[in-house]
Design an enzyme around this catalytic site. Sequence first.
Site, PDB file in Angstrom:
ATOM      1  N   VAL A  57     -33.188  34.493 140.563  1.00 40.96           N
ATOM      2  CA  VAL A  57     -32.494  35.644 139.994  1.00 40.96           C
ATOM      3  C   VAL A  57     -31.907  35.261 138.637  1.00 40.96           C
ATOM      4  CG1 VAL A  57     -30.666  37.353 140.319  1.00 40.96           C
ATOM      5  CG2 VAL A  57     -31.940  36.491 142.309  1.00 40.96           C
ATOM      6  N   LYS A  58     -32.317  35.999 137.621  1.00 41.88           N
ATOM      7  CA  LYS A  58     -31.920  35.702 136.242  1.00 41.88           C
ATOM      8  C   LYS A  58     -30.710  36.560 135.875  1.00 41.88           C
ATOM      9  CE  LYS A  58     -34.357  34.898 131.842  1.00 41.88           C
ATOM     10  NZ  LYS A  58     -35.641  35.177 131.144  1.00 41.88           N
ATOM     11  N   ILE A  59     -29.610  35.893 135.507  1.00 43.35           N
ATOM     12  CA  ILE A  59     -28.318  36.535 135.301  1.00 43.35           C
ATOM     13  C   ILE A  59     -27.830  36.258 133.875  1.00 43.35           C
ATOM     14  CG2 ILE A  59     -25.906  36.589 136.055  1.00 43.35           C
ATOM     15  CD1 ILE A  59     -27.688  37.552 138.236  1.00 43.35           C
ATOM     16  N   THR A  94     -39.621  35.523 132.919  1.00 42.55           N
ATOM     17  CA  THR A  94     -39.908  36.850 132.383  1.00 42.55           C
ATOM     18  C   THR A  94     -38.584  37.507 131.987  1.00 42.55           C
ATOM     19  OG1 THR A  94     -39.736  37.923 134.539  1.00 42.55           O
ATOM     20  CG2 THR A  94     -41.911  37.134 133.893  1.00 42.55           C
ATOM     21  N   ALA A 144     -36.729  36.310 137.641  1.00 40.82           N
ATOM     22  CA  ALA A 144     -36.754  37.773 137.599  1.00 40.82           C
ATOM     23  C   ALA A 144     -35.371  38.258 137.199  1.00 40.82           C
ATOM     24  CB  ALA A 144     -37.157  38.333 138.961  1.00 40.82           C
TER      25      ALA A 144
END
Length: 220
Positions: free
Chosen positions: A86-88, A27, A60
């Site tokens: 965790v999307k960085i 997402t 996310a």
Amino acid sequence: MKFFIDTANLDQIREAQDMGILDGVTTNPSLMAKEGITGEANIRKHYLDICKIVDGDVSAEVISTDYEGMVREGDLLADLHENIVVKIPMTKDGVKALRYFSDKGIKTNCTLIFSPGQALLAAKAGATYMSPFVGRLDDISSDGIELINQIRLIYDNYGYQTQILAASVRHTMHIIQCAEIGADVITAPLSAIAGLLKHPLTDSGLAQFLADHAKSQAKG
């Protein structure tokens, strides 16, 4: 190759899950906004709703652009559910945050990758996944699939464990091309995944089988 669906729409996620081929979900803020999900509390609840549907990794994305903000947001997201990744973003502070989360054993997805050099940095920093944007490169007359090919070669040369998650996948042929090259994961809209089902000879063959069956029943 793993199949992720790129959406925040719960109905589409359920449909993909019901097919029995879904491995995870990606997402981003744009997809959340498209579904009318706003506000930190609602966004976090929505991530939990997604995690209840799919038994796989759910990316996310953090909103902060500074290291301290990324770490703060990422820790909160990771605490929501064991499936949260965790999307960085691929920035200098983002690379620092990737190392922080890697050292803590928290899964990460480094997003907005457009070059082999960026992919190399993501792997060096310990990213779990790294997302090159195939379709967006195609949009500017560059070759998104060739980027996947370059990254695959680099990662294989040095044994990096970071998984290539092909993103911005626009259509069914992108999926096939990524599979041929050896992408570890693709994330795509449900329409692109469902397109793999389609072939005119399948449709005509099934129609013929049903017509022959109907004839045999009539004779009986």
